[in-house]
Structure formats: C-alpha cells, structure tokens
Design a protein around this motif. Structure first.
Motif, short mmCIF file in Angstrom:
data_model
loop_
_atom_site.label_atom_id
_atom_site.label_comp_id
_atom_site.label_asym_id
_atom_site.label_seq_id
_atom_site.Cartn_x
_atom_site.Cartn_y
_atom_site.Cartn_z
N GLY A 1 0.80 -1.22 0.00
CA GLY A 1 0.00 0.00 0.00
C GLY A 1 0.82 1.26 0.00
N PHE A 2 2.15 1.13 -0.22
CA PHE A 2 3.03 2.29 -0.14
C PHE A 2 3.04 3.13 -1.41
CE2 PHE A 2 5.95 0.33 3.33
CZ PHE A 2 4.87 0.33 4.19
N GLY A 3 2.18 2.79 -2.37
CA GLY A 3 2.03 3.64 -3.54
C GLY A 3 0.99 4.72 -3.32
N SER A 4 0.39 4.75 -2.14
CA SER A 4 -0.64 5.72 -1.81
C SER A 4 -0.14 6.72 -0.77
CB SER A 4 -1.88 5.01 -1.26
OG SER A 4 -2.78 5.95 -0.68
N PRO A 5 -0.25 8.02 -1.06
CA PRO A 5 0.17 9.02 -0.06
C PRO A 5 -0.68 9.00 1.20
CG PRO A 5 -0.97 10.05 -1.89
CD PRO A 5 -0.73 8.62 -2.29
N ALA A 6 -1.92 8.46 1.10
CA ALA A 6 -2.78 8.39 2.29
C ALA A 6 -2.15 7.52 3.36
CB ALA A 6 -4.15 7.84 1.89
N LYS A 7 -1.58 6.42 2.95
CA LYS A 7 -0.95 5.50 3.91
C LYS A 7 0.39 6.05 4.39
CE LYS A 7 -0.38 0.53 4.66
NZ LYS A 7 -1.48 0.48 5.62
N LEU A 8 1.10 6.71 3.49
CA LEU A 8 2.44 7.20 3.83
C LEU A 8 2.39 8.38 4.79
CD1 LEU A 8 4.02 6.93 0.27
CD2 LEU A 8 4.26 5.34 2.16
N THR A 9 1.51 9.34 4.52
CA THR A 9 1.42 10.51 5.40
C THR A 9 0.81 10.16 6.75
OG1 THR A 9 -0.69 11.11 4.35
CG2 THR A 9 1.30 12.18 3.52
N ALA A 10 0.09 9.03 6.81
CA ALA A 10 -0.49 8.61 8.10
C ALA A 10 0.59 8.30 9.11
CB ALA A 10 -1.38 7.39 7.89
N GLN A 11 1.80 7.98 8.64
CA GLN A 11 2.92 7.74 9.55
C GLN A 11 3.26 9.00 10.34
OE1 GLN A 11 5.29 4.77 10.16
NE2 GLN A 11 5.23 6.23 11.85
N PHE A 12 3.17 10.14 9.67
CA PHE A 12 3.50 11.41 10.34
C PHE A 12 2.40 11.84 11.31
CE2 PHE A 12 6.03 11.36 6.48
CZ PHE A 12 7.27 11.80 6.92
N ARG A 13 1.21 11.26 11.15
CA ARG A 13 0.13 11.54 12.10
C ARG A 13 0.07 10.47 13.19
NH1 ARG A 13 -2.57 12.24 7.13
NH2 ARG A 13 -3.72 10.30 7.48
N PHE A 14 0.97 9.51 13.11
CA PHE A 14 1.06 8.41 14.08
C PHE A 14 -0.20 7.55 14.11
CE2 PHE A 14 3.74 11.85 15.86
CZ PHE A 14 4.98 11.22 15.76
N THR A 15 -0.92 7.51 12.98
CA THR A 15 -2.12 6.68 12.91
C THR A 15 -1.87 5.38 12.15
OG1 THR A 15 -2.86 7.84 10.92
CG2 THR A 15 -3.64 8.68 13.04
N ASP A 16 -0.79 5.32 11.39
CA ASP A 16 -0.44 4.12 10.63
C ASP A 16 1.08 4.02 10.60
OD1 ASP A 16 0.14 2.14 8.73
OD2 ASP A 16 -1.67 2.58 7.59
N TRP A 17 1.61 3.01 11.28
CA TRP A 17 3.05 2.86 11.42
C TRP A 17 3.63 1.85 10.43
CZ3 TRP A 17 6.12 4.44 16.07
CH2 TRP A 17 5.46 5.44 16.81
N SER A 18 2.89 1.54 9.39
CA SER A 18 3.32 0.51 8.45
C SER A 18 4.67 0.83 7.83
CB SER A 18 2.28 0.32 7.35
OG SER A 18 1.05 -0.08 7.88
N VAL A 19 4.90 2.09 7.47
CA VAL A 19 6.16 2.48 6.82
C VAL A 19 7.35 2.17 7.72
CG1 VAL A 19 7.49 4.40 5.91
CG2 VAL A 19 5.06 4.25 5.41
N LEU A 20 7.28 2.65 8.96
CA LEU A 20 8.39 2.44 9.88
C LEU A 20 8.57 0.97 10.19
CD1 LEU A 20 10.61 3.63 11.62
CD2 LEU A 20 8.94 3.98 13.44
N LYS A 21 7.47 0.25 10.38
CA LYS A 21 7.56 -1.17 10.72
C LYS A 21 8.17 -1.97 9.57
CE LYS A 21 3.21 -1.60 11.97
NZ LYS A 21 1.94 -2.20 12.46
N VAL A 22 7.73 -1.72 8.35
CA VAL A 22 8.25 -2.46 7.20
C VAL A 22 9.71 -2.13 6.94
CG1 VAL A 22 8.08 -2.71 4.69
CG2 VAL A 22 6.02 -2.78 6.09
#
Length: 200
Positions: free
Chosen positions: A27-48
């Motif tokens: 799902g990292f082709g979507s900015p919705a998922k990526l910017t959620a990391q900066f809002r601390f609502t989705d940590w998928s980027v950091l975890k992966v």
C-alpha cells in the motif's frame, strides 16, 4: 548455466522491480498511507522499513559467520552527520507534504497516479539544482560532522555485529509495541480501500 552471472544493471533492475512490487502490495504507492505515519495513525512504513533493515543486517552477520561473505569487501560509506541531518530534514519535509519518498513516487507513478508524477518531477528538478550548485562551500558543509570512530553501529558501540543486530531487534520489538498502541488509539492503520485513489 555454468559461469552465468547477472550484471550489476540487470541485478539492480530485478531488485528494483521486486522492491517496487512489495511496496505496491504493502500500500506504499498511496500518499494516504504514507502521510499517516506522520500523524502516528499508521506505522506501516516504519515497521516495514525497520524490519527490512534488521533482516538485512542479520543476514549479513549470518553470511559472514558462515564464511560466505567477507565484510571487508562490503562498502560502508562514511557517516556524515550534517549531510544526513540536512538530507533527512529535506526528504522528511517532502515526504510529509507530498506523501512520497523517491522510491514510493516511482511505485505511485507505475500505479497511474498523477501526483506521483509531479512529485518525481520535483525530485529530478531538485537533484539537478543541487548538482549544479554543488561547490566547495556546499561540499565542506556536507562533509562536516564526519564520524571518525567507525561507520557502523558495532564499531561505534564497541560491540560485536551480532550484538548490534540483537540491539536493533530489541528496538524493532519496541517499535511494534508502540505502533500497536498508537494505531489502536487512532483506529488505524489505513486500510487498502482508504489507500486507493479518491479515498485520501
């Protein structure tokens, strides 16, 4: 076939395609998922990404212990703290505003996203401006803060590479625990539907 080996460009292209495939399916082709990391609502980027780092580090240590790889032949770039800090701030700011990093912008472009194309064009333009303006003054600034005690965590901490990997693994576990608390509080992470175009 005996004596067959992949050239560097071909192996790099294959690794890039596989990497892009994994990023897209995460799902990292979507900015919705990526910017959620900066809002601390989705940590998928950091975890992966942190998991990939720990797995790669552990793999290198394992291959070295088996005698299959000589770490003396593995290039480790010099640690330049000022350059890393400046680059981290610029890339992080662009990531937070645009929702992409260089790699994920290519993934987004291959998914047919126009915003990814604009972001990638900005990366190319910015890189060109940096290259044209690079001179002695900028070079001295980027070379400041060089770490002379070692260019790896094991060298800096004065421990074996195996212990360094274990320390990184412990940090990874803490990240997963912290991420779970934040994601549960924010009712995250971002779902596959939310990550689709038109749902940002």
């Amino acid at each position: 076939m005996a004596g067959f080996e992949l050239s560097t460009p071909v192996s790099g292209l294959l690794c890039g395609l596989l990497f892009g495939f994994v990023l897209e399916n995460a799902g990292f082709g979507s900015p919705a998922k990526l910017t959620a990391q900066f809002r601390f609502t989705d940590w998928s980027v950091l975890k992966v990404m942190f998991t990939a780092i720990v797995v790669a580090a552990g793999g290198l240590v394992l291959l070295q212990s088996l005698g299959w790889i000589d770490m003396a032949n593995v290039f480790v770039p010099s640690s330049l703290l000022v350059a890393a800090a400046v680059g981290g701030v610029l890339v992080g700011a662009g990531f937070a505003v645009g929702g992409y990093c260089p790699g994920t912008s290519v993934v987004g472009l291959c998914s047919g996203r126009l915003d990814a194309l604009m972001f990638l064009a900005g990366i190319v333009l910015g890189t060109g401006v940096f290259a044209l303006s690079y001179g002695p003054a900028l070079e001295s600034l980027m070379a400041a803060g060089e770490v002379e005690s070692g260019d790896s965590l094991s060298e800096i901490w004065g421990i074996t590479p195996g212990l360094a990997v274990l320390a990184m693994l412990a940090m990874l576990v803490l990240i997963f625990m912290l991420a779970r608390r934040f994601e549960q509080r924010a009712q995250g992470p971002v779902t596959a539907v939310q990550a689709m175009p038109g749902h940002e």
